[in-house]
Design a protein around this motif. Structure first.
Motif, mmCIF file in Angstrom:
data_model
loop_
_atom_site.group_PDB
_atom_site.id
_atom_site.type_symbol
_atom_site.label_atom_id
_atom_site.label_comp_id
_atom_site.label_asym_id
_atom_site.label_seq_id
_atom_site.Cartn_x
_atom_site.Cartn_y
_atom_site.Cartn_z
ATOM 1 N N LEU A 1 1.651 11.054 2.002
ATOM 2 C CA LEU A 1 0.792 10.672 3.113
ATOM 3 C C LEU A 1 1.370 11.194 4.422
ATOM 4 O O LEU A 1 0.645 11.657 5.297
ATOM 5 C CB LEU A 1 0.665 9.149 3.200
ATOM 6 N N ALA B 1 1.124 6.937 -1.282
ATOM 7 C CA ALA B 1 0.217 5.807 -1.490
ATOM 8 C C ALA B 1 0.531 5.112 -2.799
ATOM 9 O O ALA B 1 0.781 5.766 -3.817
ATOM 10 C CB ALA B 1 -1.231 6.291 -1.488
ATOM 11 N N LYS C 1 0.775 -1.230 0.000
ATOM 12 C CA LYS C 1 0.000 0.000 0.000
ATOM 13 C C LYS C 1 0.811 1.288 0.000
ATOM 14 O O LYS C 1 0.273 2.342 -0.285
ATOM 15 C CB LYS C 1 -0.926 0.016 1.220
ATOM 16 N N VAL C 2 2.091 1.219 0.368
ATOM 17 C CA VAL C 2 2.869 2.443 0.565
ATOM 18 C C VAL C 2 4.242 2.316 -0.087
ATOM 19 O O VAL C 2 4.907 1.289 0.038
ATOM 20 C CB VAL C 2 3.040 2.737 2.079
#
Length: 189
Positions: free
Chosen positions: A166, A186, A128-129
């Motif tokens: 983020l 992200a 996700k990151v």
């Protein structure tokens, strides 16, 4: 209109995972010059501890390299190709890749201008990151210029990082000068 190249870079950056190199092995340098940065690809995580399962990390030693900012961008672009972010199938995916390359440029440029130069760039990806880390020798504290003045030249780097990421922060080196400035973006959906 974007600026991300839609074709793989030449021989800049590491080989794709599964290319026959063992995890953590040093990749061959492009030349024998002492200014050639060391590139490593492994499954290790961030500088501050054990990696989350499935995290992929690329490391680029920048200590005495020349042309550091374009080198860091090309290195990161190659990682994005290897990890499937590029070539981008949609405008949103292309914008996500361009954001990553812009943040790399800003972090490395700040280390060059304000922190005695970068030592290492780390690019890590989990599901996700995407995390960017620039290790430098400086003692300063990066911060967005307050108040931000959009019409004035200079001073926009950390404002851009703050707006695109983020989260971001600084980890100080213990017992020696220097720090790691990190930023997380992200992963595209």
């Amino acid at each position: 209109m974007g600026t991300t190249q839609q074709h793989p870079p030449s021989d800049l950056g590491p080989q794709a995972e599964g290319s026959g190199l063992a995890a953590g092995a040093a990749l061959p340098a492009a030349s024998a010059a002492s200014t050639t940065p060391e590139v490593r690809s492994d499954m290790s995580g961030a500088a501050s501890g054990a990696p989350p399962a499935g995290r992929r990390t690329r490391r680029l030693s920048l200590g005495s390299a020349s042309g550091i900012v374009p080198l860091a961008r090309d290195f990161t672009r190659q990682a994005l190709y290897d990890w499937g972010w590029l070539p981008a199938a949609t405008a949103d995916r292309r914008a996500a890749a361009e954001d990553v390359l812009l943040v790399v440029s800003e972090l490395v440029t700040n280390a060059c201008l304000h922190a005695e130069g970068p030592e290492e760039l780390r690019v890590s990806l989990d599901a996700k990151v995407l995390r960017l880390e620039v290790e430098d020798r400086g003692a300063g504290q990066p911060a967005p210029r307050q108040p931000h003045r959009a019409g004035r030249p200079g001073g926009h780097g950390m404002f851009i990082v703050q707006r695109l990421c983020l989260d971001w922060g600084v980890v100080r080196s213990t017992g020696m000068p220097g720090k790691t400035v990190w930023a997380e973006l992200a992963a595209p959906a």
